[in-house]
Motif scaffolding. Structure first.
Motif, PDB file in Angstrom:
ATOM      1  N   SER A   1       1.058  -0.796   0.151  1.00 29.59           N
ATOM      2  CA  SER A   1       0.050  -0.409  -0.088  1.00 29.59           C
ATOM      3  C   SER A   1       0.967   1.525  -0.060  1.00 29.59           C
ATOM      4  O   SER A   1       1.760   1.431   0.517  1.00 29.59           O
ATOM      5  CB  SER A   1      -0.616   0.316   0.996  1.00 29.59           C
ATOM      6  N   CYS A   2       0.377   2.704  -0.463  1.00 28.34           N
ATOM      7  CA  CYS A   2       1.308   3.654  -0.590  1.00 28.34           C
ATOM      8  C   CYS A   2      -0.021   4.373  -0.154  1.00 28.34           C
ATOM      9  O   CYS A   2      -0.347   4.877  -1.373  1.00 28.34           O
ATOM     10  CB  CYS A   2       1.925   3.457  -2.328  1.00 28.34           C
ATOM     11  N   ALA A   3       0.145   5.291   0.723  1.00 28.25           N
ATOM     12  CA  ALA A   3      -1.431   5.946   1.092  1.00 28.25           C
ATOM     13  C   ALA A   3      -0.108   7.709   0.996  1.00 28.25           C
ATOM     14  O   ALA A   3       0.894   8.137   1.387  1.00 28.25           O
ATOM     15  CB  ALA A   3      -0.682   6.538   2.404  1.00 28.25           C
TER      16      ALA A   3
ATOM     17  N   ARG B   1      -5.399   1.706  -7.732  1.00 24.89           N
ATOM     18  CA  ARG B   1      -5.891   3.116  -6.885  1.00 24.89           C
ATOM     19  C   ARG B   1      -7.350   2.957  -5.592  1.00 24.89           C
ATOM     20  O   ARG B   1      -8.454   2.788  -6.898  1.00 24.89           O
ATOM     21  CB  ARG B   1      -5.514   4.134  -7.052  1.00 24.89           C
TER      22      ARG B   1
ATOM     23  N   TYR C   1      -2.582   0.462  -4.700  1.00 20.80           N
ATOM     24  CA  TYR C   1      -1.690  -0.270  -3.678  1.00 20.80           C
ATOM     25  C   TYR C   1      -1.260  -1.198  -5.646  1.00 20.80           C
ATOM     26  O   TYR C   1      -0.935  -0.677  -6.317  1.00 20.80           O
ATOM     27  CB  TYR C   1      -2.998  -1.298  -3.792  1.00 20.80           C
TER      28      TYR C   1
ATOM     29  N   LYS D   1      -9.444   6.586  -0.537  1.00 28.78           N
ATOM     30  CA  LYS D   1      -8.461   6.733   0.686  1.00 28.78           C
ATOM     31  C   LYS D   1      -7.221   7.388   0.508  1.00 28.78           C
ATOM     32  O   LYS D   1      -6.389   6.898   1.154  1.00 28.78           O
ATOM     33  CB  LYS D   1      -8.174   5.676   1.148  1.00 28.78           C
TER      34      LYS D   1
ATOM     35  N   THR E   1      -4.677   6.607  -1.882  1.00 29.01           N
ATOM     36  CA  THR E   1      -4.306   4.883  -1.358  1.00 29.01           C
ATOM     37  C   THR E   1      -3.831   4.381  -2.877  1.00 29.01           C
ATOM     38  O   THR E   1      -4.809   4.224  -3.638  1.00 29.01           O
ATOM     39  CB  THR E   1      -4.375   4.001  -0.561  1.00 29.01           C
TER      40      THR E   1
END
Length: 125
Positions: A21-23, A73, A81, A77, A79
């Motif tokens: 995950s990349c927030a 994506r 993925y 959120k 985010t």
């Protein structure tokens, strides 16, 4: 400015799956093309996958991961993925999330303006 924080890395066995995950925080996330890159020890950073922002559609993948990895994506959120299936020992690397202000998905490292700190993925045989 865009801040990116990756998570989800770990130690797995060959054939296993992981989801990274990349927030994102900062400027409007949905405007940016998002990408995943990876870097193994002693090697250059290489492209893995990229997904378009709201102005375009589409995803692109490196040949080495096509059919095994999926980028997605969630705008709500903020985010992005990376679902990684059928992992192989050669997938072992630090994985980095990046954001680009280009209009279309790209594998060019130089196109990305913002980078996360990376998350380690280790695949044992």
């Amino acid at each position: 400015q865009v801040q990116l924080v990756e998570s989800g890395g770990g130690l797995v066995q060959a054939g296993d799956s992981l989801r990274l995950s990349c927030a994102a925080s900062g400027r409007t996330f949905s405007n940016y093309v998002m990408g995943w890159f990876r870097q193994a020890p002693g090697k250059e950073r290489e492209f893995v996958a990229s997904i378009a922002g709201i102005t375009w559609t589409g995803k692109i993948y490196a040949e080495s991961v096509k059919g095994r990895f999926t980028i997605s994506r969630d705008a709500a959120k903020n985010t992005v993925y990376l679902q990684m299936n059928s992992l192989k020992p050669e997938d072992t690397a630090a994985y980095y999330c990046a954001a680009s202000d280009r209009n279309y998905p790209t594998g060019s490292l130089e196109a990305y303006n913002y980078w996360g700190q990376g998350t380690q993925v280790t695949v044992s045989s």
